[in-house]
Enzyme design. Sequence first.
Site, PDB file in Angstrom:
ATOM      1  N   ASP A  38       8.678  27.974 -56.710  1.00  0.00           N
ATOM      2  CA  ASP A  38       8.850  28.158 -58.037  1.00  0.00           C
ATOM      3  C   ASP A  38      10.458  28.220 -58.622  1.00  0.00           C
ATOM      4  O   ASP A  38      11.169  28.459 -57.746  1.00  0.00           O
ATOM      5  CB  ASP A  38       8.128  29.355 -58.803  1.00  0.00           C
ATOM      6  CG  ASP A  38       7.497  29.026 -60.088  1.00  0.00           C
ATOM      7  OD1 ASP A  38       7.868  27.994 -60.624  1.00  0.00           O
ATOM      8  OD2 ASP A  38       7.166  30.019 -60.645  1.00  0.00           O
ATOM      9  N   ASN A  40      12.125  25.699 -59.813  1.00  0.00           N
ATOM     10  CA  ASN A  40      13.156  24.130 -60.000  1.00  0.00           C
ATOM     11  C   ASN A  40      13.524  23.805 -61.284  1.00  0.00           C
ATOM     12  O   ASN A  40      14.688  23.452 -61.343  1.00  0.00           O
ATOM     13  CB  ASN A  40      12.254  23.186 -59.358  1.00  0.00           C
ATOM     14  CG  ASN A  40      11.830  23.328 -57.982  1.00  0.00           C
ATOM     15  OD1 ASN A  40      12.634  23.672 -56.958  1.00  0.00           O
ATOM     16  ND2 ASN A  40      10.293  23.849 -57.875  1.00  0.00           N
ATOM     17  N   GLY A  41      12.666  24.004 -62.119  1.00  0.00           N
ATOM     18  CA  GLY A  41      13.060  23.698 -63.608  1.00  0.00           C
ATOM     19  C   GLY A  41      14.186  24.509 -64.291  1.00  0.00           C
ATOM     20  O   GLY A  41      15.042  24.199 -64.938  1.00  0.00           O
ATOM     21  N   ARG A  42      13.881  25.988 -63.755  1.00  0.00           N
ATOM     22  CA  ARG A  42      14.740  26.939 -64.324  1.00  0.00           C
ATOM     23  C   ARG A  42      16.150  26.630 -63.925  1.00  0.00           C
ATOM     24  O   ARG A  42      17.258  26.862 -64.361  1.00  0.00           O
ATOM     25  CB  ARG A  42      14.353  28.273 -63.938  1.00  0.00           C
ATOM     26  CG  ARG A  42      14.769  29.445 -65.099  1.00  0.00           C
ATOM     27  CD  ARG A  42      14.018  30.619 -64.965  1.00  0.00           C
ATOM     28  NE  ARG A  42      12.417  30.569 -64.641  1.00  0.00           N
ATOM     29  CZ  ARG A  42      11.915  31.440 -64.156  1.00  0.00           C
ATOM     30  NH1 ARG A  42      12.269  32.609 -63.651  1.00  0.00           N
ATOM     31  NH2 ARG A  42      10.463  31.104 -63.897  1.00  0.00           N
ATOM     32  N   TRP A  43      16.310  26.156 -62.453  1.00  0.00           N
ATOM     33  CA  TRP A  43      17.510  25.867 -61.811  1.00  0.00           C
ATOM     34  C   TRP A  43      18.190  24.880 -62.646  1.00  0.00           C
ATOM     35  O   TRP A  43      19.510  25.046 -62.683  1.00  0.00           O
ATOM     36  CB  TRP A  43      17.282  25.574 -60.483  1.00  0.00           C
ATOM     37  CG  TRP A  43      18.355  25.240 -59.454  1.00  0.00           C
ATOM     38  CD1 TRP A  43      18.906  26.097 -58.714  1.00  0.00           C
ATOM     39  CD2 TRP A  43      18.860  23.952 -59.406  1.00  0.00           C
ATOM     40  NE1 TRP A  43      19.990  25.407 -57.992  1.00  0.00           N
ATOM     41  CE2 TRP A  43      19.909  24.082 -58.330  1.00  0.00           C
ATOM     42  CE3 TRP A  43      18.564  22.656 -59.783  1.00  0.00           C
ATOM     43  CZ2 TRP A  43      20.829  23.096 -57.854  1.00  0.00           C
ATOM     44  CZ3 TRP A  43      19.408  21.745 -59.287  1.00  0.00           C
ATOM     45  CH2 TRP A  43      20.380  21.719 -58.578  1.00  0.00           C
ATOM     46  N   HIS A  55      13.556  19.705 -59.349  1.00  0.00           N
ATOM     47  CA  HIS A  55      12.534  18.960 -58.288  1.00  0.00           C
ATOM     48  C   HIS A  55      12.996  18.307 -57.097  1.00  0.00           C
ATOM     49  O   HIS A  55      12.778  18.605 -55.963  1.00  0.00           O
ATOM     50  CB  HIS A  55      11.673  18.197 -58.965  1.00  0.00           C
ATOM     51  CG  HIS A  55      10.856  18.968 -60.099  1.00  0.00           C
ATOM     52  ND1 HIS A  55      10.284  20.199 -60.027  1.00  0.00           N
ATOM     53  CD2 HIS A  55      10.387  18.411 -61.410  1.00  0.00           C
ATOM     54  CE1 HIS A  55       9.593  20.695 -61.046  1.00  0.00           C
ATOM     55  NE2 HIS A  55       9.942  19.552 -61.813  1.00  0.00           N
ATOM     56  N   SER A  83       0.104  21.426 -58.397  1.00  0.00           N
ATOM     57  CA  SER A  83      -0.961  22.121 -58.511  1.00  0.00           C
ATOM     58  C   SER A  83      -1.941  21.040 -59.511  1.00  0.00           C
ATOM     59  O   SER A  83      -1.294  20.340 -60.096  1.00  0.00           O
ATOM     60  CB  SER A  83      -0.759  23.673 -59.280  1.00  0.00           C
ATOM     61  OG  SER A  83      -0.691  23.348 -60.718  1.00  0.00           O
ATOM     62  N   THR A  84      -3.037  21.541 -59.530  1.00  0.00           N
ATOM     63  CA  THR A  84      -4.281  20.771 -60.238  1.00  0.00           C
ATOM     64  C   THR A  84      -3.633  20.928 -62.065  1.00  0.00           C
ATOM     65  O   THR A  84      -4.249  20.411 -62.608  1.00  0.00           O
ATOM     66  CB  THR A  84      -5.619  21.013 -60.174  1.00  0.00           C
ATOM     67  OG1 THR A  84      -5.630  22.766 -60.287  1.00  0.00           O
ATOM     68  CG2 THR A  84      -6.028  20.465 -58.802  1.00  0.00           C
ATOM     69  N   LEU A 149       5.242  22.340 -35.276  1.00  0.00           N
ATOM     70  CA  LEU A 149       4.794  23.014 -36.342  1.00  0.00           C
ATOM     71  C   LEU A 149       3.940  21.999 -37.250  1.00  0.00           C
ATOM     72  O   LEU A 149       4.007  20.716 -37.492  1.00  0.00           O
ATOM     73  CB  LEU A 149       5.841  23.030 -37.121  1.00  0.00           C
ATOM     74  CG  LEU A 149       5.853  23.576 -38.546  1.00  0.00           C
ATOM     75  CD1 LEU A 149       6.172  25.312 -38.646  1.00  0.00           C
ATOM     76  CD2 LEU A 149       6.900  22.833 -39.703  1.00  0.00           C
TER      77      LEU A 149
HETATM   78  C1  V07 Z   1       7.640  18.218 -54.630  1.00  0.00           C
HETATM   79  C2  V07 Z   1       9.950  19.504 -54.266  1.00  0.00           C
HETATM   80  C3  V07 Z   1       9.791  20.862 -53.805  1.00  0.00           C
HETATM   81  C4  V07 Z   1       9.575  21.924 -54.973  1.00  0.00           C
HETATM   82  C5  V07 Z   1       8.123  21.816 -55.615  1.00  0.00           C
HETATM   83  C6  V07 Z   1       7.915  20.843 -56.533  1.00  0.00           C
HETATM   84  C7  V07 Z   1       8.664  19.477 -56.386  1.00  0.00           C
HETATM   85  C8  V07 Z   1       7.985  17.558 -51.005  1.00  0.00           C
HETATM   86  C9  V07 Z   1       6.998  16.688 -51.397  1.00  0.00           C
HETATM   87  C10 V07 Z   1       5.858  16.255 -50.460  1.00  0.00           C
HETATM   88  C11 V07 Z   1       4.863  16.209 -50.637  1.00  0.00           C
HETATM   89  C12 V07 Z   1       3.713  15.440 -49.629  1.00  0.00           C
HETATM   90  C13 V07 Z   1       4.323  14.867 -48.631  1.00  0.00           C
HETATM   91  C14 V07 Z   1       5.726  14.794 -48.649  1.00  0.00           C
HETATM   92  C15 V07 Z   1       6.320  15.549 -49.395  1.00  0.00           C
HETATM   93  C16 V07 Z   1       6.571  17.097 -52.612  1.00  0.00           C
HETATM   94  C17 V07 Z   1       5.786  16.890 -54.950  1.00  0.00           C
HETATM   95  C18 V07 Z   1       6.956  17.732 -55.252  1.00  0.00           C
HETATM   96  C19 V07 Z   1       4.579  16.382 -55.682  1.00  0.00           C
HETATM   97  F1  V07 Z   1       3.510  14.381 -47.709  1.00  0.00           F
HETATM   98  N1  V07 Z   1       8.626  18.085 -52.242  1.00  0.00           N
HETATM   99  N2  V07 Z   1       7.722  17.947 -53.229  1.00  0.00           N
HETATM  100  N3  V07 Z   1       5.649  16.467 -53.549  1.00  0.00           N
HETATM  101  N4  V07 Z   1       8.617  18.922 -55.058  1.00  0.00           N
END
Ligand code: V07
Length: 258
Positions: A38, A40-43, A55, A83-84, A149
Amino acid sequence: MLNKMNLWKNQNNSSSLRDRIHQIKDHEVPSHVAIIMDGNGRWAKKRALPRVAGHHEGMKVVRKITKLASELGVKTLTVYAFSTENWKRPKMEVDFLMKLPEEFLGTFLPELIEENVRVEMIGYMDKLPEHTRRAVSKAMEDTKGNTGLILNFALNYGSRAEILDGVKRVLADVESGIMKEDELTEEVFSSYLMTKELNDPDLLIRTSGEIRLSNFMLWQLAYSEFWFTDVLWPDFNEEHFVEAIEAFQGRQRRFGGV
Ligand code: V07
């Protein structure tokens, strides 16, 4: 290069990050760490940047923490990426978010394969845009034989919906005679959840100062240790992750075992 050097540097006479990592590996490392990323927007707002810049920065942190978790011997790292509820955000932001898996994998998949990482996901995949689904499916396919991992992305995930779907499938299996009602135990019910292949998280980390679960892994987090920090996700670094693991190990030593 400077960044890499800082990893080894001794600051304020305290143990260097290298020493702390060494120490951690001598104790019980949480097998499954889950993170609510959590802030990212605030940053971005603090820097007068668009939310999507936060993001994008956050995406790079996922890569950084995956590498460290793998080095520490964490077996599963689950990160809450979408999230949904996040569909309610402005379309432009959602469209940007849905391109992040492709960008992340386009940039980092070769390194992840090199490090023997297996990419997995939990969440409602069918409702993701085709281009997102394709990228994630390919990553899971390309890494399915990896034994290191498990990097598990919660993508279009919601815990109540997951539990409700599990209940519905249990009912269907009882009605069709596949399962008897008295065979339904906690362990059996767990196998009806999206996390059926994974053990429950040992440690939950949430960044950005919010002290709530926000519909994340409600069943799976029943016995987990929680660690909250005010640090915004794009500012989260190796030191913060190490601090969380050290706190976990401190609690284990005080309360765990006999
Ligand atoms: C997203 C970056 C991390 C901060 C939280 C929200 C924004 C990596 C992925 C991702 C997802 C699936 C995958 C590989 C990478 C990702 C979304 C948002 C929607 F197979 N970061 N990240 N997907 N954020």
